[in-house]
Design an enzyme around this catalytic site. Sequence first.
Site, PDB file in Angstrom:
ATOM      1  N   GLY A 154      38.950  93.631  29.542  1.00 43.39           N
ATOM      2  CA  GLY A 154      38.625  93.486  30.952  1.00 43.39           C
ATOM      3  C   GLY A 154      39.194  94.628  31.760  1.00 43.39           C
ATOM      4  N   GLY A 157      42.993  93.963  35.210  1.00 46.77           N
ATOM      5  CA  GLY A 157      43.231  94.689  33.975  1.00 46.77           C
ATOM      6  C   GLY A 157      43.517  96.160  34.180  1.00 46.77           C
ATOM      7  N   PRO A 170      34.668  83.165  37.086  1.00 51.48           N
ATOM      8  CA  PRO A 170      34.014  82.712  38.321  1.00 51.48           C
ATOM      9  C   PRO A 170      33.835  81.201  38.357  1.00 51.48           C
ATOM     10  CG  PRO A 170      32.387  83.570  36.791  1.00 51.48           C
ATOM     11  CD  PRO A 170      33.732  83.843  36.179  1.00 51.48           C
ATOM     12  N   SER A 180      44.047  86.430  32.974  1.00 54.02           N
ATOM     13  CA  SER A 180      43.123  85.872  33.959  1.00 54.02           C
ATOM     14  C   SER A 180      43.716  84.591  34.539  1.00 54.02           C
ATOM     15  CB  SER A 180      41.774  85.535  33.306  1.00 54.02           C
ATOM     16  OG  SER A 180      41.211  86.663  32.668  1.00 54.02           O
ATOM     17  N   THR A 181      43.281  84.250  35.763  1.00 53.14           N
ATOM     18  CA  THR A 181      43.682  82.982  36.349  1.00 53.14           C
ATOM     19  C   THR A 181      42.849  81.880  35.716  1.00 53.14           C
ATOM     20  OG1 THR A 181      44.202  84.074  38.432  1.00 53.14           O
ATOM     21  CG2 THR A 181      43.929  81.687  38.490  1.00 53.14           C
ATOM     22  N   PHE A 206      50.269  88.078  39.952  1.00 49.93           N
ATOM     23  CA  PHE A 206      50.500  87.674  41.334  1.00 49.93           C
ATOM     24  C   PHE A 206      50.322  88.903  42.218  1.00 49.93           C
ATOM     25  CE2 PHE A 206      52.911  84.623  38.776  1.00 49.93           C
ATOM     26  CZ  PHE A 206      52.469  83.419  39.304  1.00 49.93           C
ATOM     27  N   ALA A 212      50.227  78.710  43.489  1.00 48.54           N
ATOM     28  CA  ALA A 212      50.634  79.800  44.384  1.00 48.54           C
ATOM     29  C   ALA A 212      49.477  80.208  45.289  1.00 48.54           C
ATOM     30  CB  ALA A 212      51.117  81.000  43.572  1.00 48.54           C
ATOM     31  N   ASN A 213      48.288  80.400  44.710  1.00 48.05           N
ATOM     32  CA  ASN A 213      47.135  80.779  45.515  1.00 48.05           C
ATOM     33  C   ASN A 213      46.736  79.675  46.484  1.00 48.05           C
ATOM     34  OD1 ASN A 213      46.882  83.344  44.510  1.00 48.05           O
ATOM     35  ND2 ASN A 213      45.302  82.845  43.025  1.00 48.05           N
ATOM     36  N   CYS A 228      40.125  85.212  44.338  1.00 51.47           N
ATOM     37  CA  CYS A 228      40.982  84.147  43.813  1.00 51.47           C
ATOM     38  C   CYS A 228      41.081  82.889  44.659  1.00 51.47           C
ATOM     39  CB  CYS A 228      42.392  84.700  43.582  1.00 51.47           C
ATOM     40  SG  CYS A 228      42.486  85.857  42.201  1.00 51.47           S
TER      41      CYS A 228
END
EC number: 1.1.1.22
Length: 467
Positions: free
Chosen positions: A13, A18, A97, A135-136, A173, A230-231, A283
């Site tokens: 990625g 990345g 996504p 990735s998240t 983060f 956190a987000n 995000c």
Amino acid sequence: MSSIKIQKICCIGAGYVGGPTMSVIADKCPDLEIRVVDINKERIDAWNDSDLNKLPIFEPGLDRIISRTRGRNLFFSTEMEKSISDADMIFISVNTPTKTKGLGAGQASDLSWVEASARQVAKYAKGHTIVIEKSTLPVRTAQAIKEILKTTDKEMQKNEISKTFSVLSNPEFLAEGTAINDLEKPDRVLIGGEDSDSIDALVKIYLNWVPYEQIICTNLWSSELSKLAANAFLAQRISSINSISAFCEATGADVQEVAKAIGTDKRIGNQFLSAGPGFGGSCFKKDILNLVYLSGYFGLPEVANYWNQVVVLNTWQQDRIYKIVLEKLFGTVNGKNIAILGFSFKANTNDTRESPAIRISSDLLEEGAILSIYDPKVTFERIEEDFEKFSFNNQGIWKMASSIPEALKNVDAVIILTAWDEFFGLDWNYLASLMRSPAWVFDTRSVVNRQEVEDTGVNLWKLGEGN
């Protein structure tokens, strides 16, 4: 310290996470060979372009790091098989996504790219490989990755090729626009996992520039959830201050003064208290919707409703701004010229994903407005693609302006949607002379001085002030 020796790293990625992350690791760890791979050849070509202005991502300071690491120990490639097979450690940093169809559509994360990456690692990796979630991802995604990595094709088993894996979570983060600083001077580095040797191997890499006390080690599931949480908390603060901005406009209070007053409370702090047209980026919305979906899945409807309201209010803020513009322009924008200053979701990035400018501009176009859009880093092609993805009946027309004066020529109104540095301290005497009369400036980012604009005879509306 770990007995595992890391010499070669592969990152699957080459996107907003990345590319910058591997660039900083390469810069701080010159003894490591790092390969960033992606199936998108056009993107890889851009990373390899000799003209650093053509990098696929604009991030302050990134070009300088690329100039000293690329070709030395940092490489960008489409050679997936070789890069994976040579690597001791593999970061999965692909897009996740929101699903557009099927179970969980509109809320759950689409993990297709993560699954595809894990299958490629299972197929091509050799020996022992540390696989890292960058990735998240939804909580317990690591378990799915583990299951995939256990399966190797029959040919591998037939040839008795030995391969083992350990899976870690190492969420990013990063704030776009300050990503390089966030990587070089992180608040914390979070590593989740079960294998102590693998954790130590990753810790050892970060210790090249991050103090040990800023490295937090948890179990896998805590690490995955911490990123989502956190987000969600940051987005919640934005929706909270935006709700107060509407209250300020109704009462005559000033949202900047209110934000300063509450931000000095050490229990609250002053970060993410800037009112604006709403949060954007790749995000916040995606992660909150994922949290909403997971809350429902685990039988927590009250929690799901709570977090969903953060997204609802964000959309409401954008709709509210559009309706205010419509009201001030005598109830119609059909055939009227409007300048949009700023299209990226925030300053110092060319990222437009979930940008408030997309919804607000689309609503204006649907009403028949003629838009002149200026952004110092966003391209015509990117904006065109954003409008194509956003479903609306396009009654108006739009064009790209190459400068602020060009954007403001003969317009009825200006809407400032991104706080780019060049939008501060503008010569409003000159700009007002370019605009039609009566003209309006709608400042959603608190970048203009009220007195300077109103002295020119131009009407001004500022978000979060008694107008």
